[in-house]
Design a protein around this motif. Structure first.
Motif, PDB file in Angstrom:
ATOM      1  N   ARG A 107     -33.631 -18.702 -15.518  1.00 54.02           N
ATOM      2  CA  ARG A 107     -33.807 -18.551 -14.067  1.00 54.02           C
ATOM      3  C   ARG A 107     -33.572 -17.119 -13.643  1.00 54.02           C
ATOM      4  O   ARG A 107     -34.344 -16.548 -12.852  1.00 54.02           O
ATOM      5  CB  ARG A 107     -32.842 -19.493 -13.332  1.00 54.02           C
ATOM      6  CG  ARG A 107     -33.068 -19.531 -11.815  1.00 54.02           C
ATOM      7  CD  ARG A 107     -31.895 -20.163 -11.111  1.00 54.02           C
ATOM      8  NE  ARG A 107     -30.689 -19.353 -11.228  1.00 54.02           N
ATOM      9  CZ  ARG A 107     -30.450 -18.245 -10.510  1.00 54.02           C
ATOM     10  NH1 ARG A 107     -31.332 -17.811  -9.622  1.00 54.02           N
ATOM     11  NH2 ARG A 107     -29.324 -17.568 -10.681  1.00 54.02           N
ATOM     12  N   SER A 147     -37.471 -23.305 -10.143  1.00 53.39           N
ATOM     13  CA  SER A 147     -36.463 -24.345  -9.989  1.00 53.39           C
ATOM     14  C   SER A 147     -36.415 -25.125 -11.292  1.00 53.39           C
ATOM     15  O   SER A 147     -37.459 -25.403 -11.912  1.00 53.39           O
ATOM     16  CB  SER A 147     -36.813 -25.272  -8.831  1.00 53.39           C
ATOM     17  OG  SER A 147     -36.866 -24.551  -7.620  1.00 53.39           O
ATOM     18  N   GLY A 165     -34.564 -28.344 -13.826  1.00 53.21           N
ATOM     19  CA  GLY A 165     -33.773 -29.553 -13.987  1.00 53.21           C
ATOM     20  C   GLY A 165     -33.513 -29.770 -15.467  1.00 53.21           C
ATOM     21  O   GLY A 165     -34.384 -29.518 -16.304  1.00 53.21           O
ATOM     22  N   ALA A 187     -33.223 -29.822  -7.505  1.00 55.54           N
ATOM     23  CA  ALA A 187     -33.138 -28.367  -7.315  1.00 55.54           C
ATOM     24  C   ALA A 187     -34.095 -27.922  -6.223  1.00 55.54           C
ATOM     25  O   ALA A 187     -33.785 -27.008  -5.440  1.00 55.54           O
ATOM     26  CB  ALA A 187     -33.456 -27.657  -8.624  1.00 55.54           C
ATOM     27  N   CYS A 234     -32.898 -22.512  -8.266  1.00 52.90           N
ATOM     28  CA  CYS A 234     -31.621 -22.982  -8.776  1.00 52.90           C
ATOM     29  C   CYS A 234     -31.878 -24.066  -9.804  1.00 52.90           C
ATOM     30  O   CYS A 234     -33.022 -24.454 -10.037  1.00 52.90           O
ATOM     31  CB  CYS A 234     -30.734 -23.519  -7.633  1.00 52.90           C
ATOM     32  SG  CYS A 234     -31.460 -24.942  -6.777  1.00 52.90           S
ATOM     33  N   LEU A 235     -30.803 -24.564 -10.437  1.00 51.27           N
ATOM     34  CA  LEU A 235     -30.978 -25.632 -11.420  1.00 51.27           C
ATOM     35  C   LEU A 235     -30.032 -26.766 -11.100  1.00 51.27           C
ATOM     36  O   LEU A 235     -28.988 -26.568 -10.469  1.00 51.27           O
ATOM     37  CB  LEU A 235     -30.754 -25.101 -12.838  1.00 51.27           C
ATOM     38  CG  LEU A 235     -29.350 -24.642 -13.253  1.00 51.27           C
ATOM     39  CD1 LEU A 235     -28.523 -25.814 -13.789  1.00 51.27           C
ATOM     40  CD2 LEU A 235     -29.441 -23.558 -14.320  1.00 51.27           C
ATOM     41  N   ARG A 236     -30.410 -27.959 -11.558  1.00 47.47           N
ATOM     42  CA  ARG A 236     -29.575 -29.131 -11.362  1.00 47.47           C
ATOM     43  C   ARG A 236     -29.563 -29.935 -12.662  1.00 47.47           C
ATOM     44  O   ARG A 236     -30.523 -29.942 -13.435  1.00 47.47           O
ATOM     45  CB  ARG A 236     -30.112 -30.023 -10.233  1.00 47.47           C
ATOM     46  CG  ARG A 236     -29.950 -29.410  -8.851  1.00 47.47           C
ATOM     47  CD  ARG A 236     -28.458 -29.364  -8.452  1.00 47.47           C
ATOM     48  NE  ARG A 236     -28.285 -28.855  -7.102  1.00 47.47           N
ATOM     49  CZ  ARG A 236     -28.095 -27.581  -6.782  1.00 47.47           C
ATOM     50  NH1 ARG A 236     -28.097 -26.655  -7.763  1.00 47.47           N
ATOM     51  NH2 ARG A 236     -27.918 -27.229  -5.533  1.00 47.47           N
TER      52      ARG A 236
END
Length: 571
Positions: A512, A533, A535, A559, A566-568
Motif C-alpha cells: 500500500r 485498498s 483486504g 477497507a 487502507c487495509l482490513r
C-alpha cells in the motif's frame, strides 16, 4: 546305314524314341500304336514273314517305350538335355531299351544258330540309333535349346561355318584311307559342343555317323584300315561313335547347365541392381587376405562416384565425414575382433561436397573358424534423415508454441503477472498443500481506488499505465514463493504460502505504501497520485478457495467503506 549287310546305326529307333518323348503323355499310347503299325508295314514290304514282322515290330515299340519310361520318370514328363541327371536317365533308357529290343528280336532267330550274333548286331545298332539320333531329335524340337545355340554363337555365319566344317572333316576322315584322320570329326564335335551346346554335339555325332556309314559301306575311309572282317570293322566304327558320344554329350550337358546358371546369375544380378537402385541400397565385400574391397553399382552411386574399380579400405573410410570417420573405423575393427555383426549410421561426404546420410550393416565371414572377409550392405537414408529432421524441428516448434501458448494462457497480457486462470490453479494447489501439511496460507486482495475516474478523465491508455505500475510495485514487494495475479479489471490478488495473518498484513501494508508513493504523469505532464485498498484473509483447515477469496474480498470492501487507501483483515 549298312555295310556288307551289317548295320552300323539304326536311326529309326532314335526318331521313334525322340518323337515319343516330345509327345504329350496322353497321346503316347496312340503314337506307340502308330509305330507298331508302321513297323509291321515296313517289314512286310521288305519281305519278312508275318512272325518275324511281329517280333521285330514288338521289339521296336518296346525299345521306344523303355527309353521314354526310364527317361521320363514317374510323372512321364520329358526332361532337358541341359540336365545331367536326365541325360544319364536317357542313356540308361537307351541301354535298357536296346537290350530288351535285341532280346525280343532274337526270338525270331531261335533255332537258326545265329540268335546270339543277331542279338549283338541288333542291340548295338539300336543302341547307337537311340544315343545318336534321339538327342538330335530332342534338341531340334526344343525351342529353348535352339535359343541357347543362337545366343551362344550370336551369328548365323558362324553356325553355318561350323556345320560345313564338320561335314568337311567327316568327308576327309571317311572318304579316304591313306591317312587315319578319325580324330578330326571328334575335334569338330568338341567345337560344335562348345559353341552350340547339346544341339551341336548331337548334330556332330549324327553327321559323323551318317557320312561314316555311307563311305564305310562303299569300302572307303579309315575304318577299313582296321584288320579283320566286316563284323570287326562295324564294331570298331560303332565303338568310335560311342566314344564320340561319351566325349561330347556329357560336356555339352554340363556346358549348357553352366551357361544356364550364368544367364540366371546375370538376370538375378540385373534384378538385384535394379532393386538396389530403387531402394538406394548397395552391397559390399571386404576380402582380408589379400585385402580387396568390392562395391556394387549402387554403392558407387551412394558415394557420388563413377562406376569402376572399387577403392581400397583406407580410401573408402576417407569418404566418411571427418567427425564420423573414427567411429566407423572402430565399428568395423570391433566387428572383426568380436566376430559379431555391426551396424552404424554415419555421413558420407561426396566428391562434390554434398553430404549423404547412410546406414551400414555387416558381419564377418568365417572359414575354418577364422575371419576371412566381411560382407555388408549400405543404405542411403538421407531422405529418411531429412524427414526425421523435419519432424524433430516440427516437434520442437510445437513444444515451443505449446510453451508460449501456456505462457500466454498463464500470463496477463497487460501487466505481465499471472492470469486469473493461472492464479486460481495455483490457489487450489496451495490450499491442497496446506491441507496436507498443516501449513499456513494467506490471501491478499486489492484494487485501485477510483480507477473508473482515471479512465474517464485521462483515457484508457492512462488507466492501463496505472494498472501496469501498480502491478509492478506489488510484484516487487512479494517474496519468491508468493504469486500475484490480476483477477479482473483493476482487481489484483496475492497468494502467500506459509504466511499467517500477521505476515500477510505486513506485506499488504508495504505494498500500500509503495503504491501511495507513486507519481504517474498523465498526457499533460501532471503527476497523478494513486492509492489502493486491500483486504487480507487467512486460510483455516477445511476451507476451500471460494471461502478464502470471499473472506479477503469482504475485508477489501471493509477497507473501501473505511475511506480507501487502507487495509482490513478478514474477521
Amino acid at each position: 546305314m549298312r555295310s556288307d549287310g551289317i548295320a552300323f546305326v539304326w536311326p529309326a529307333s532314335g526318331v521313334a524314341a525322340g518323337g515319343l518323348l516330345m509327345t504329350a503323355v496322353q497321346w503316347r499310347k496312340t503314337l506307340l500304336g502308330g509305330i507298331f503299325v508302321a513297323s509291321v508295314l515296313v517289314n512286310l514290304n521288305a519281305g519278312s514273314s508275318l512272325a518275324v514282322t511281329l517280333w521285330f515290330s514288338l521289339a521296336n515299340i518296346v525299345e521306344a517305350y523303355l527309353v521314354c519310361r526310364i527317361a521320363s520318370g514317374r510323372d512321364g514328363a520329358s526332361g532337358s538335355l541341359n540336365l545331367p541327371r536326365w541325360v544319364a536317365r536317357l542313356a540308361l533308357g537307351a541301354v535298357a531299351g536296346s537290350i530288351a529290343s535285341g532280346t525280343i528280336a532274337s526270338l525270331a532267330k531261335i533255332g537258326s544258330g545265329q540268335a546270339l550274333e543277331f542279338f549283338l548286331s541288333w542291340t548295338s545298332t539300336v543302341l547307337l540309333g537311340l544315343l545318336v539320333v534321339t538327342p538330335l531329335v530332342l534338341a531340334a524340337g526344343d525351342r529353348k535349346m535352339r535359343r541357347v545355340a543362337q545366343i551362344t554363337d550370336g551369328r548365323v555365319l558362324l553356325r553355318s561355318a561350323l556345320f560345313l566344317a564338320t561335314i568337311a572333316v567327316s568327308v576327309a576322315a571317311f572318304a579316304q584311307q591313306s591317312a587315319p584322320l578319325l580324330y578330326l570329326p571328334l575335334a569338330m564335335a568338341m567345337l560344335m559342343t562348345y559353341f552350340l551346346g547339346p544341339f551341336g554335339a548331337a548334330s556332330a555325332v549324327f553327321i559323323a555317323a551318317l557320312l561314316g556309314s555311307l563311305f564305310t559301306a562303299k569300302g572307303m575311309g579309315s575304318v577299313h584300315l582296321v584288320e579283320g572282317g566286316p563284323q570287326t570293322r562295324a564294331l570298331y566304327f560303332q565303338v568310335y561313335l560311342l566314344v564320340m558320344l561319351a566325349s561330347t554329350m556329357p560336356v555339352a550337358t554340363l556346358l549348357a547347365r553352366s551357361r544356364a546358371a550364368a544367364r540366371e546369375l546375370r538376370r538375378n544380378n540385373a534384378f538385384l541392381s535394379a532393386a538396389e537402385a530403387k531402394a538406394h541400397v548397395g552391397h559390399w565385400r571386404l576380402q582380408l587376405e589379400p585385402e580387396s574391397l568390392y562395391w556394387s553399382d549402387e554403392v558407387f552411386a551412394i558415394h557420388g562416384m563413377e562406376k569402376g574399380r572399387s577403392p581400397d579400405l583406407a580410401l573408402a573410410l576417407e569418404a566418411y565425414h571427418p567427425a564420423d570417420r573414427e567411429r566407423v573405423s572402430s565399428s568395423i575393427k570391433g566387428s572383426l575382433a568380436s566376430r559379431e555383426p555391426f551396424s552404424f549410421e554415419a555421413r558420407i561426404q561426396r566428391p562434390d561436397g554434398t553430404i549423404r546420410h547412410v546406414e551400414s550393416t555387416g558381419e564377418p565371414e568365417l572359414e575354418n573358424g577364422e575371419v576371412v572377409a566381411m560382407f555388408g550392405v549400405i543404405l542411403d537414408i538421407t531422405e529418411r534423415w531429412q524427414v526425421l529432421e523435419e519432424l524433430r524441428r516440427a516437434r520442437n516448434l510445437a513444444r515451443k508454441q505449446a510453451r508460449e501458448a501456456t505462457k500466454l494462457a498463464d500470463t496477463d497480457q497487460l501487466t505481465g503477472i499471472a492470469s486469473r486462470r493461472k492464479f486460481m490453479e495455483r490457489l487450489s494447489e496451495e490450499i491442497a498443500r496446506a491441507e496436507e501439511g498443516g501449513g499456513k496460507l494467506s490471501l491478499i486482495m486489492f484494487d485501485v481506488d477510483h480507477f473508473k475516474a482515471f479512465n474517464d478523465s485521462h483515457g484508457h491508455a492512462f488507466g492501463d499505465l496505472v494498472l501496469r505500475m501498480v502491478a509492478r510495485e506489488a510484484a516487487d514487494s512479494t517474496r519468491g514463493q508468493d504469486l500475484i495475479g490480476r483477477i479482473g479489471g483493476e482487481e489484483f490478488a496475492i497468494i502467500m504460502p506459509g504466511a499467517g495473518m500477521d505476515t500477510g498484513t505486513l506485506a499488504a501494508e508495504r505494498i500500500r505504501q509503495r503504491v501511495a508513493n507513486l507519481r504517474i504523469e498523465d498526457d499533460s505532464g501532471v503527476a497523478q497520485n494513486v492509492s489502493i485498498s486491500l483486504g487480507i484473509g487467512e486460510w483455516t483447515p477445511g476451507a476451500d478457495e471460494v471461502w478464502l477469496m470471499q473472506a479477503a474480498d469482504n475485508a477489501l470492501y471493509e477497507a473501501k467503506r473505511a475511506g480507501r487507501n487502507c487495509l482490513r483483515q478478514a474477521a
